[in-house]
Design an enzyme around this catalytic site. Structure first.
Site, PDB file in Angstrom:
ATOM      1  N   CYS B  83       0.821  -1.213   0.000  1.00 12.01           N
ATOM      2  CA  CYS B  83       0.000   0.000   0.000  1.00 12.01           C
ATOM      3  C   CYS B  83       0.856   1.264   0.000  1.00 12.01           C
ATOM      4  CB  CYS B  83      -0.935  -0.001   1.206  1.00 12.01           C
ATOM      5  SG  CYS B  83      -1.708  -1.593   1.468  1.00 12.01           S
ATOM      6  N   HIS B 334      -9.271   4.132  -0.938  1.00 12.99           N
ATOM      7  CA  HIS B 334      -7.913   3.602  -0.828  1.00 12.99           C
ATOM      8  C   HIS B 334      -7.615   2.597  -1.957  1.00 12.99           C
ATOM      9  CE1 HIS B 334      -4.195   2.229   0.739  1.00 12.99           C
ATOM     10  NE2 HIS B 334      -4.615   1.326   1.594  1.00 12.99           N
TER      11      HIS B 334
END
Lengths: 386, 386
Positions: B83, B334
């Site tokens: 991420c 996200h």
């Protein structure tokens, strides 16, 4: 821009490493390179790996691997450009040192390809092609390279025997490389009689599925001068990247690897050198036709002359310009993410004069050419003795 | 080392973009950034993406995407740190320009997460954890962050309401961001009554699964001076990376995100600034506890004070140090590989004074903190008005 040298080289034996994991294979190469460099601390770790997600179910790879050798906390990142991921890792480490953001970088490449079965490995490798334009319609890499071979033959008259000559040469070279996956002396007949994979390519025209890792330690010239005092030093004098459409459908010309040509031109320009200055090269022979097209794109011969010069022995050890003294992807093996690092490792070893039975005499300058997919990306590095 | 500025910003609306493909989403952000910068040629394209192999069956992504916007031939590479892939893309472009290897770089991040079903998305995200020590035993990210929340609560008395305050604040901020996935005004009760996911974390403590892309154009100060003459200019003054064990089992302390602390320390040192110099920050709030721990690790409050300062409104727009004015991962969404680029994009937009309803007044210096996995890697950038 600061000068960047190679101060450590680490390799593991390539092969079908059933009893090893990605992390243990990687650690073997990484620790060997650190040991060779004589350093225990680095500022950054870069990892070239094509698809740990599909091959072993693991992303976030660079952090995982830093931890594996007790370096959790050290900055680390992974790069990917399919089978050119290793070359991109070298570039990434080079840029960080050139910028002054790091002094010592551990540059690595790894792939563990045999934890999945053959169909899943073929699927994973196929993600280096354009999935919508190529993969979803069923073609895989042998078919894509077979199309390049047919186009090359149609324009230049490249023969089946010339393709075979690449495999024969690289397997002969591989006999002299203890890290190679295959130690197998083959002749042209063996290639011509091997199983047909995608006409005209046969089994012995194809590089294998391989587990393996390779590593380098790069350093600023200042640190290299301290750490390799009194020993041979090797500098990266050129680094060039380029891309092309990854689908063959988008290419202007199927008889040329334009990404390779452009990457080589950029590397030559940075180095202030030309093809004629090279004493040896490692090129991306994932299939025999790839080597023929790569040596043309790097300017080692005229377009269309790749087959004849190979058949004439110009690119064999002892020839005018030895190509793939390591055995290349064909015989050394092709753990995709590791390949680009292993190529630079071979050139560095040769320039140090430490390549043993396969040493190219008086080599002072060499080139490593790594490629992604069917030529959708390419990365070229030029190294020279300091 | 050369100075590096941000001359172009491009975003797309984040969300569940069922009718778009990875390449079309990416192209939207990339073209917007090029347009904003007023350039049609770049020297390099970097792409941050966590797992295109598992999410859409495509690797070799950077070459594919270069071609998508008519830039086949332009050097391009992908970077991955789970991420934190977007932050790594920013770093990669920064290093190339700082070194003098490039003058103008298109830095991008992208993830297309909704082409697979929920179980496959959870599996793909789970590859950011240590597969052998965590994933294979069945834990996924909500469980890993729940353990961090429990440890933080045990040591510091962080309350359920303080966790909820993060979500409430970020959703309030997200109302002011037209690109945000959610425009949803929630209160603490809504968080406390949402479905339990992994005790103590509830649905509204978790960031969503999102499709999206973000892009920046970086340039040398020289090119920036030409291209942004007479308009606000923003410079990257600090860049710091660090790692930690990716498995929680290996951590010395579960109440601190050590990778974030180290990355922030490195970025502050390069910038010659400290936490008190920041006017705003974007931090990695993949779960509410992550924001609390991130603002502590960045030094915006003492360890253990993340909950209380959030509850007191210090980190809300209008507070002492606005955190996640964009809405954060929680409300903006996200798309994992895009997040780190989107964070830097938000800071750059704020420092230009172009953030509309969510503008932080008189902001001259800001920080973006991106994180991989449960803190196995982190990348921090500090930006300042030129």
């Amino acid at each position: 821009m600061r000068d960047v040298e190679i101060i450590g080289i680490g390799m593991v034996d390539f092969g079908e490493l059933w009893t090893d994991s990605l992390r243990s294979i990687w650690a073997g190469a990484a620790l060997a390179a650190l040991d060779d460099a004589g350093v225990s601390e680095v500022d950054l770790i870069t990892v070239g790996c094509m698809s740990p997600g599909l091959f072993v179910g693991q992303e976030h790879l660079a952090s995982l691997l830093a931890d594996e050798i007790g370096m959790a906390g050290v900055p680390a990142g992974r790069v990917e450009s399919a089978c050119a991921s290793g070359g991109l890792a070298v570039r990434s480490g080079f840029a960080e040192i050139a910028a002054g953001l790091a002094d010592v970088v551990l540059v690595t490449g790894v792939e563990k390809m045999t934890d999945v079965d053959g169909a899943d490995a073929t699927y994973a490798l196929g993600t280096a092609a354009d999935q919508e334009w190529e993969g979803f319609h069923g073609i895989t890499f042998p078919g894509l390279y077979a199309m390049l071979a047919r186009a090359h033959t149609a324009r230049y008259g490249t023969t089946r025997e010339q393709l075979a000559a690449v495999a024969v040469k690289n397997h002969r070279h591989g006999l002299k490389n203890p890290h190679a996956q295959f130690h197998l002396d083959i002749d042209v007949d063996a290639v011509l009689q091997s199983t047909l994979v995608a006409d005209p390519l046969r089994l012995l025209d194809c590089s294998p599925v391989t587990d393996g890792a390779a590593a380098l330690v790069l350093a600023s010239a200042e640190r290299a001068a301290e750490l390799r005092k009194g020993r041979p030093r090797v500098k990266i004098i050129g680094s060039g990247l380029s891309t092309d459409t990854i689908s063959l459908a988008g290419r202007a010309d199927l008889t040329e690897l334009a990404a390779v040509r452009r990457a080589a031109e950029r590397a030559y320009a940075m180095a202030g050198k030309g093809p004629g200055d090279m004493d040896l090269a490692e090129v991306h022979d994932c299939f025999t036709i790839a080597e023929i097209m790569a040596i043309e794109a790097c300017g080692f011969c005229e377009p269309g002359r790749g087959g004849p010069v190979t058949e004439a022995g110009d690119t064999a050890l002892g020839g005018r310009l030895p190509v793939n003294p390591s055995g290349g992807l064909k015989a050394k093996g092709h753990p995709v993410g590791a390949t680009g690092v292993a190529q630079v490792a071979e050139i560095a070893l040769q320039l140090r004069g430490e390549a043993g039975d396969r040493q190219v005499e008086d080599a002072t300058t060499g080139l490593a050419q790594n490629m992604g997919g069917s030529g959708g990306s390419s990365i070229v590095h030029i190294l020279e003795v300091v």
